[in-house]
Design an enzyme around this catalytic site. Structure first.
Site, mmCIF file in Angstrom:
data_model
loop_
_atom_site.group_PDB
_atom_site.id
_atom_site.type_symbol
_atom_site.label_atom_id
_atom_site.label_comp_id
_atom_site.label_asym_id
_atom_site.label_seq_id
_atom_site.Cartn_x
_atom_site.Cartn_y
_atom_site.Cartn_z
ATOM 1 N N HIS A 240 28.944 39.129 36.399
ATOM 2 C CA HIS A 240 27.630 39.722 36.716
ATOM 3 C C HIS A 240 26.836 40.110 35.465
ATOM 4 O O HIS A 240 25.644 40.377 35.545
ATOM 5 C CB HIS A 240 27.804 40.969 37.588
ATOM 6 N N ASP B 4 35.031 34.026 43.052
ATOM 7 C CA ASP B 4 34.953 35.453 43.376
ATOM 8 C C ASP B 4 34.117 35.625 44.652
ATOM 9 O O ASP B 4 33.237 34.811 44.932
ATOM 10 C CB ASP B 4 34.290 36.195 42.214
ATOM 11 N N HIS C 251 31.808 37.688 45.234
ATOM 12 C CA HIS C 251 30.406 37.964 44.911
ATOM 13 C C HIS C 251 29.824 36.791 44.128
ATOM 14 O O HIS C 251 30.524 36.166 43.328
ATOM 15 C CB HIS C 251 30.295 39.235 44.060
ATOM 16 N N ASP D 61 39.069 39.340 45.599
ATOM 17 C CA ASP D 61 38.155 40.001 46.550
ATOM 18 C C ASP D 61 37.720 39.157 47.749
ATOM 19 O O ASP D 61 37.198 39.731 48.712
ATOM 20 C CB ASP D 61 37.000 40.757 45.860
HETATM 21 ZN ZN LIG Z 1 33.730 40.197 43.058
#
Ligand SMILES: [Zn+2]
Length: 367
Positions: free
Chosen positions: A137, A174, A176, A263
């Site tokens: 991120h 991931d 996200h 995750d």
């Molecule tokens: Zn994540």
């Protein structure tokens, strides 16, 4: 034989008591690894040094590095630091209580990324795993989503710059979307970014839609596969078989960089996907098979996961799949009845069609 980069000092990557991202995960995993996979015949654990300022300037603006270093050093000592935190970081990067030596650990993670690239490119190991990596991120002048310095982007830029590669695959699994990584390479046709993540309408960071396909010369080289909530094994297999594998075959990467921890697990505390532990093994296996096209060269970056019980099992499953190690790995959480079959599969089929529609002008395998 493969290498795992995993220094004890990674435990300093700790946002403090009460925060979702704590540093004890690295100690838990190291212990689990040693108990379940003997080091001698399978892999070596190696150490890397921290990234220098010069290394960081490959991925960050100087004023961001200066602020980040000063702020987190002060936070670790329990002191305040002048300057506007929110100019450089989002709220979820704000430490609670007394955090660890976060900035130093973040440098170590970039140092591991650099070492991983060198080990693979210089032929010492075909596969290198960087525990603590995948901070996808972070952006050049903005940290968010528990990420300070983007080691995934570092791998891509460093391989372009130092080794003159021109076909690098970054595969982000991931839960996200890798908004930081995507931003670094959005215009870059030498780096193919494929990102499987939970539908951004339902999860942070809220980007990573199928129609975000890159721009300029990089058009067609940013592939988002937004998975519906509760997507499980069958959905992931479909996405790999209909999009990821054919596109990778057509692109012919010289190296694969994969990032993402556990995750997407059905019992993760921050997300709503549906993978069991065996699904992480499948991801590892898919990467190993795809990497045959580049003589096995792979860098694997693993850090995420917000269910402590699941985390060591899932990380080890990723590694065993990647390395081709037959090891029975248990599912630590009972599989909920509604996930017994992958009820999200029809929705995933629609997503796959939409992704193909967006990208068919750029990849003949998707026509
Ligand atoms: Zn994540």
């Amino acid at each position: 034989m493969f290498a795992i980069l995993c220094r004890l000092e990674l435990k300093e990557y700790d946002f403090g008591p009460g925060h979702s991202f704590r540093g004890d995960r690295y100690e838990v995993f190291r212990q689990f690894l040693q108990e379940n996979l003997p080091v001698d015949d399978n892999y070596r654990i190696l150490a890397a040094g921290p990234a220098t300022d010069k290394d960081l300037l490959l991925i960050c603006e100087k004023e961001y590095v200066d602020f980040t270093k000063g702020f987190y050093q002060a936070a670790n000592l329990g002191l305040s630091y002048p300057g506007q935190f929110f100019r450089f970081h989002s709220g979820d990067n704000q430490p609670l209580g007394r955090p660890g030596k976060l900035e130093e650990a973040a440098r170590l993670i970039v140092g591991q990324a650099k070492k991983a690239c060198d080990l693979v490119q210089e032929g010492e190991f075909k596969k290198v795993v960087s525990i603590g990596g995948g901070l996808h991120h972070a952006k050049p002048a903005y940290g968010e989503g528990f990420c300070l310095y983007n080691d995934v982007a570092f791998c891509g830029l460093y391989l372009l710059q130092k080794y003159n590669l021109d076909r690098i695959l970054i595969l982000d699994t991931d839960a996200h979307a890798g908004n930081g990584t995507s931003e670094y390479f959005y215009h870059e046709p030498r780096v193919l970014f494929i990102d499987l993540h939970q539908d951004p309408r339902t999860l942070y960071p809220g980007t990573g839609f199928a129609n975000q396909i890159g721009s300029g010369n990089g058009r067609g080289f940013n592939i988002n596969i937004p998975m519906p909530p509760y997507a499980g094994d069958d959905s992931y297999r479909l996405a790999f078989e209909t999009i990821v594998e054919p596109v990778v075959k057509e692109f012919k990467p010289q190296i694969i960089i994969r990032n993402g921890g556990t995750d997407p697990h059905f019992a993760d505390g921050l997300t709503n996907l549906g993978l069991p532990v065996s699904g992480f093994r499948m991801i590892g296996e898919k990467v190993r098979q795809m990497a045959e096209i580049c003589d096995g060269r792979t860098i694997d970056l693993i850090a995420s996961g917000y269910n402590e019980k699941v985390l060591p099992y899932g990380w080890l499953a990723l590694i065993c799949g990647l390395a081709g190690i037959e090891l029975e790995i248990a599912e630590p959480e009972p599989i909920p009845q509604k996930l017994g079959t992958d009820s999200s599969l029809p929705e995933t089929e629609k997503v796959v069609e939409e992704v193909k529609r967006q990208l068919r002008d750029y990849w003949s395998c998707l026509r």
